[in-house]
Write a protein that holds these residues in place. Structure first.
Motif, PDB file in Angstrom:
ATOM      1  N   LEU A 212       0.918  -1.064   0.004  1.00 47.12           N
ATOM      2  CA  LEU A 212      -0.352   0.390   0.176  1.00 47.12           C
ATOM      3  C   LEU A 212       0.772   1.178  -0.803  1.00 47.12           C
ATOM      4  O   LEU A 212       1.909   1.428   1.296  1.00 47.12           O
ATOM      5  CB  LEU A 212      -0.543  -0.102   1.157  1.00 47.12           C
ATOM      6  CG  LEU A 212      -1.725  -1.373   1.026  1.00 47.12           C
ATOM      7  CD1 LEU A 212      -2.177  -1.344   2.635  1.00 47.12           C
ATOM      8  CD2 LEU A 212      -3.307  -1.312   0.294  1.00 47.12           C
ATOM      9  N   ARG A 213       0.361   2.232  -0.803  1.00 45.79           N
ATOM     10  CA  ARG A 213       1.393   3.381  -0.415  1.00 45.79           C
ATOM     11  C   ARG A 213       0.479   4.497  -0.694  1.00 45.79           C
ATOM     12  O   ARG A 213      -0.943   4.302  -0.767  1.00 45.79           O
ATOM     13  CB  ARG A 213       1.493   3.784  -2.380  1.00 45.79           C
ATOM     14  CG  ARG A 213       2.312   2.698  -2.517  1.00 45.79           C
ATOM     15  CD  ARG A 213       2.352   2.904  -4.255  1.00 45.79           C
ATOM     16  NE  ARG A 213       3.354   4.321  -5.255  1.00 45.79           N
ATOM     17  CZ  ARG A 213       2.921   4.379  -5.973  1.00 45.79           C
ATOM     18  NH1 ARG A 213       2.252   3.638  -6.982  1.00 45.79           N
ATOM     19  NH2 ARG A 213       3.493   5.027  -6.972  1.00 45.79           N
ATOM     20  N   ARG A 214       0.974   5.298   0.620  1.00 47.64           N
ATOM     21  CA  ARG A 214      -0.028   6.416   0.875  1.00 47.64           C
ATOM     22  C   ARG A 214      -0.382   7.176  -0.379  1.00 47.64           C
ATOM     23  O   ARG A 214       0.957   8.088  -0.808  1.00 47.64           O
ATOM     24  CB  ARG A 214       0.712   7.051   2.528  1.00 47.64           C
ATOM     25  CG  ARG A 214       0.605   7.761   2.873  1.00 47.64           C
ATOM     26  CD  ARG A 214       0.258   8.584   4.673  1.00 47.64           C
ATOM     27  NE  ARG A 214      -0.614   9.814   4.976  1.00 47.64           N
ATOM     28  CZ  ARG A 214      -0.454   9.705   5.999  1.00 47.64           C
ATOM     29  NH1 ARG A 214       0.874   9.361   7.470  1.00 47.64           N
ATOM     30  NH2 ARG A 214      -1.358  10.676   6.736  1.00 47.64           N
ATOM     31  N   ILE A 215      -1.549   7.968   0.079  1.00 50.59           N
ATOM     32  CA  ILE A 215      -1.697   8.933  -0.792  1.00 50.59           C
ATOM     33  C   ILE A 215      -1.731   9.983   0.350  1.00 50.59           C
ATOM     34  O   ILE A 215      -1.910  11.096   0.330  1.00 50.59           O
ATOM     35  CB  ILE A 215      -3.210   9.367  -1.403  1.00 50.59           C
ATOM     36  CG1 ILE A 215      -3.262   7.802  -2.008  1.00 50.59           C
ATOM     37  CG2 ILE A 215      -3.247  10.409  -1.755  1.00 50.59           C
ATOM     38  CD1 ILE A 215      -2.905   7.673  -2.694  1.00 50.59           C
ATOM     39  N   GLU A 216      -0.545  10.702  -0.228  1.00 50.91           N
ATOM     40  CA  GLU A 216       0.525  12.209  -0.010  1.00 50.91           C
ATOM     41  C   GLU A 216      -0.467  12.852   0.838  1.00 50.91           C
ATOM     42  O   GLU A 216      -0.303  14.058   2.191  1.00 50.91           O
ATOM     43  CB  GLU A 216       2.311  11.808  -0.050  1.00 50.91           C
ATOM     44  CG  GLU A 216       3.157  11.136  -0.294  1.00 50.91           C
ATOM     45  CD  GLU A 216       2.593  10.732   1.052  1.00 50.91           C
ATOM     46  OE1 GLU A 216       2.659  11.470   2.459  1.00 50.91           O
ATOM     47  OE2 GLU A 216       3.786   9.248   1.693  1.00 50.91           O
ATOM     48  N   ASP A 217      -1.233  13.819  -0.265  1.00 47.38           N
ATOM     49  CA  ASP A 217      -1.584  14.626  -0.706  1.00 47.38           C
ATOM     50  C   ASP A 217      -3.088  14.559  -0.165  1.00 47.38           C
ATOM     51  O   ASP A 217      -3.795  15.799  -0.350  1.00 47.38           O
ATOM     52  CB  ASP A 217      -1.578  15.645  -1.896  1.00 47.38           C
ATOM     53  CG  ASP A 217      -2.090  14.633  -2.639  1.00 47.38           C
ATOM     54  OD1 ASP A 217      -2.124  13.455  -2.756  1.00 47.38           O
ATOM     55  OD2 ASP A 217      -1.961  15.174  -4.463  1.00 47.38           O
ATOM     56  N   ALA A 218      -3.395  13.431   0.370  1.00 52.55           N
ATOM     57  CA  ALA A 218      -5.170  13.046   0.438  1.00 52.55           C
ATOM     58  C   ALA A 218      -5.311  14.129   2.504  1.00 52.55           C
ATOM     59  O   ALA A 218      -4.539  13.272   2.626  1.00 52.55           O
ATOM     60  CB  ALA A 218      -5.191  12.058   0.695  1.00 52.55           C
ATOM     61  N   GLU A 219      -6.583  14.213   2.630  1.00 51.54           N
ATOM     62  CA  GLU A 219      -6.162  14.476   4.008  1.00 51.54           C
ATOM     63  C   GLU A 219      -6.983  13.515   4.819  1.00 51.54           C
ATOM     64  O   GLU A 219      -7.070  12.520   4.528  1.00 51.54           O
ATOM     65  CB  GLU A 219      -7.734  15.477   3.985  1.00 51.54           C
ATOM     66  CG  GLU A 219      -7.855  16.653   3.377  1.00 51.54           C
ATOM     67  CD  GLU A 219      -6.484  17.347   3.823  1.00 51.54           C
ATOM     68  OE1 GLU A 219      -6.445  17.739   5.367  1.00 51.54           O
ATOM     69  OE2 GLU A 219      -6.134  18.911   3.372  1.00 51.54           O
ATOM     70  N   VAL A 220      -6.504  14.078   5.882  1.00 54.60           N
ATOM     71  CA  VAL A 220      -6.546  12.951   6.885  1.00 54.60           C
ATOM     72  C   VAL A 220      -8.147  12.389   7.338  1.00 54.60           C
ATOM     73  O   VAL A 220      -7.720  14.494   7.783  1.00 54.60           O
ATOM     74  CB  VAL A 220      -5.096  12.991   7.949  1.00 54.60           C
ATOM     75  CG1 VAL A 220      -5.502  11.289   9.185  1.00 54.60           C
ATOM     76  CG2 VAL A 220      -4.343  12.344   7.461  1.00 54.60           C
ATOM     77  N   ILE A 221      -8.334  11.541   7.530  1.00 55.70           N
ATOM     78  CA  ILE A 221     -10.158  12.272   8.396  1.00 55.70           C
ATOM     79  C   ILE A 221      -9.750  11.450   9.947  1.00 55.70           C
ATOM     80  O   ILE A 221      -9.401  10.723   9.887  1.00 55.70           O
ATOM     81  CB  ILE A 221     -11.352  11.360   7.603  1.00 55.70           C
ATOM     82  CG1 ILE A 221     -11.403  11.797   6.730  1.00 55.70           C
ATOM     83  CG2 ILE A 221     -12.299  11.600   8.402  1.00 55.70           C
ATOM     84  CD1 ILE A 221     -12.415  11.639   5.125  1.00 55.70           C
ATOM     85  N   GLU A 222     -10.792  12.502  10.974  1.00 57.95           N
ATOM     86  CA  GLU A 222     -10.318  11.736  11.848  1.00 57.95           C
ATOM     87  C   GLU A 222     -11.490  11.479  13.151  1.00 57.95           C
ATOM     88  O   GLU A 222     -11.935  12.318  12.539  1.00 57.95           O
ATOM     89  CB  GLU A 222      -9.307  12.446  12.951  1.00 57.95           C
ATOM     90  CG  GLU A 222      -7.905  13.199  13.120  1.00 57.95           C
ATOM     91  CD  GLU A 222      -6.877  13.941  13.725  1.00 57.95           C
ATOM     92  OE1 GLU A 222      -7.740  14.520  14.503  1.00 57.95           O
ATOM     93  OE2 GLU A 222      -6.311  13.630  13.442  1.00 57.95           O
TER      94      GLU A 222
END
Length: 293
Positions: free
Chosen positions: A243-253
């Protein structure tokens, strides 16, 4: 009042048919009828069902009694479990965990509790927030872990921290590279769904959507694609996925809460269990790309 009569009543409420209940309980139809009649007699002669060509329709009295019947069965099961414990056990800690959350903490938490409280038995079950809250109020659970608590009297609500949902992909590490046709929407909670809609409305109506995290991980392992996943699930999953993290996507908390009665003879154990869960939730999350083996 016989507990088997109550269980039979609840089954008829579900099936709407004495015949189907007899098949499910592996008894004769006459036994089902006798149990319902005996229960009616113990309730002062109030009729519970009106039987006709299309089955058994519950009366208004049956609908009112249903909630109490569920409570009776739960308390009976709890009593049987606690009384069946070996003599050297001191108590049973009964915990209800949000369906979409349990598989990411339950094993670590139970192991930690067994080490710190070896004479306390632990019973865990997964359910949705309203059902967990009801069981806390009824005394059937000692702790509830959920996403959306409702404030009620004689109940303590404690914020445990946040669950961080991060966008991962098998295809790319940038949002512009996402193929909407390969996006998997996972409905983690109402809070998550609302935040996701606000951030990425173009991905809300994806071709495939799921409501169970373990199912989503299995799907990604076979088909690939992109999805929001809890950081803890990615770190702990044992499947073979890169899995590759989408670096420019927002984190939802997503806030996570513990709910428990304000007064309990098990309060010291409850407080210890919650502190241990806080420590587990607070563990670091993975960063960047993750190879899950």
């Amino acid at each position: 009042m016989n507990i088997e009569h109550v269980r039979t009543f609840l089954d008829v409420m579900e099936t709407g048919n004495f015949n189907r209940t007899s098949e499910r309980l592996h008894v004769t139809q006459s036994t089902v009828s006798a149990r319902i009649k005996a229960l009616e007699d113990s309730l002062g002669g109030h009729a519970l069902f009106t039987r006709g060509r299309h089955g058994a329709a519950p009366t208004d009295y049956a609908r009112k009694f249903q909630t109490h019947a569920v409570h009776l069965v739960r308390i009976w099961q709890q009593a049987r479990h606690e009384l069946a414990l070996p003599r050297d056990y001191e108590a049973v800690l009964r915990i209800g965990i949000q369906f979409s959350y349990w598989d990411r903490v339950v094993d670590e938490w139970v192991i930690s509790m067994r080490r710190s409280h070896p004479k306390v038995a632990v019973h865990m079950e997964a359910d949705y927030s309203p059902a967990i809250l009801n069981q806390i109020g009824e005394g059937a659970l000692d702790i509830g872990i959920l996403y959306r608590p409702d404030y009620a009297q004689e109940v303590t609500i404690e914020n445990l921290g946040v669950e961080r949902f991060i966008m991962y992909s098998t295809d790319t590490d940038h949002y512009a590279g996402i193929d909407p046709e390969r996006y998997l929407f996972i409905d983690w909670s109402p809070h998550f769904k609302a935040a996701h809609l606000n951030l990425y409305p173009e991905l809300q109506s994806s071709p495939v959507s799921m409501g169970i995290g373990s199912m989503a991980m299995s799907y990604l392992g076979r088909a690939g694609g992109t999805a929001y996943l809890p950081a803890r699930m990615v770190r702990r999953d044992g499947s073979d996925i890169s899995l590759r993290r989408i670096e420019d996507a927002e984190v939802i908390e997503q806030p996570v809460y513990a709910v428990y009665p304000q007064t309990s003879e098990k309060m010291a154990i409850v407080e210890s269990a919650i502190e241990q869960l806080k420590a587990i939730i607070g563990q670091s999350e993975p960063t960047g790309d993750v190879s899950v083996k």
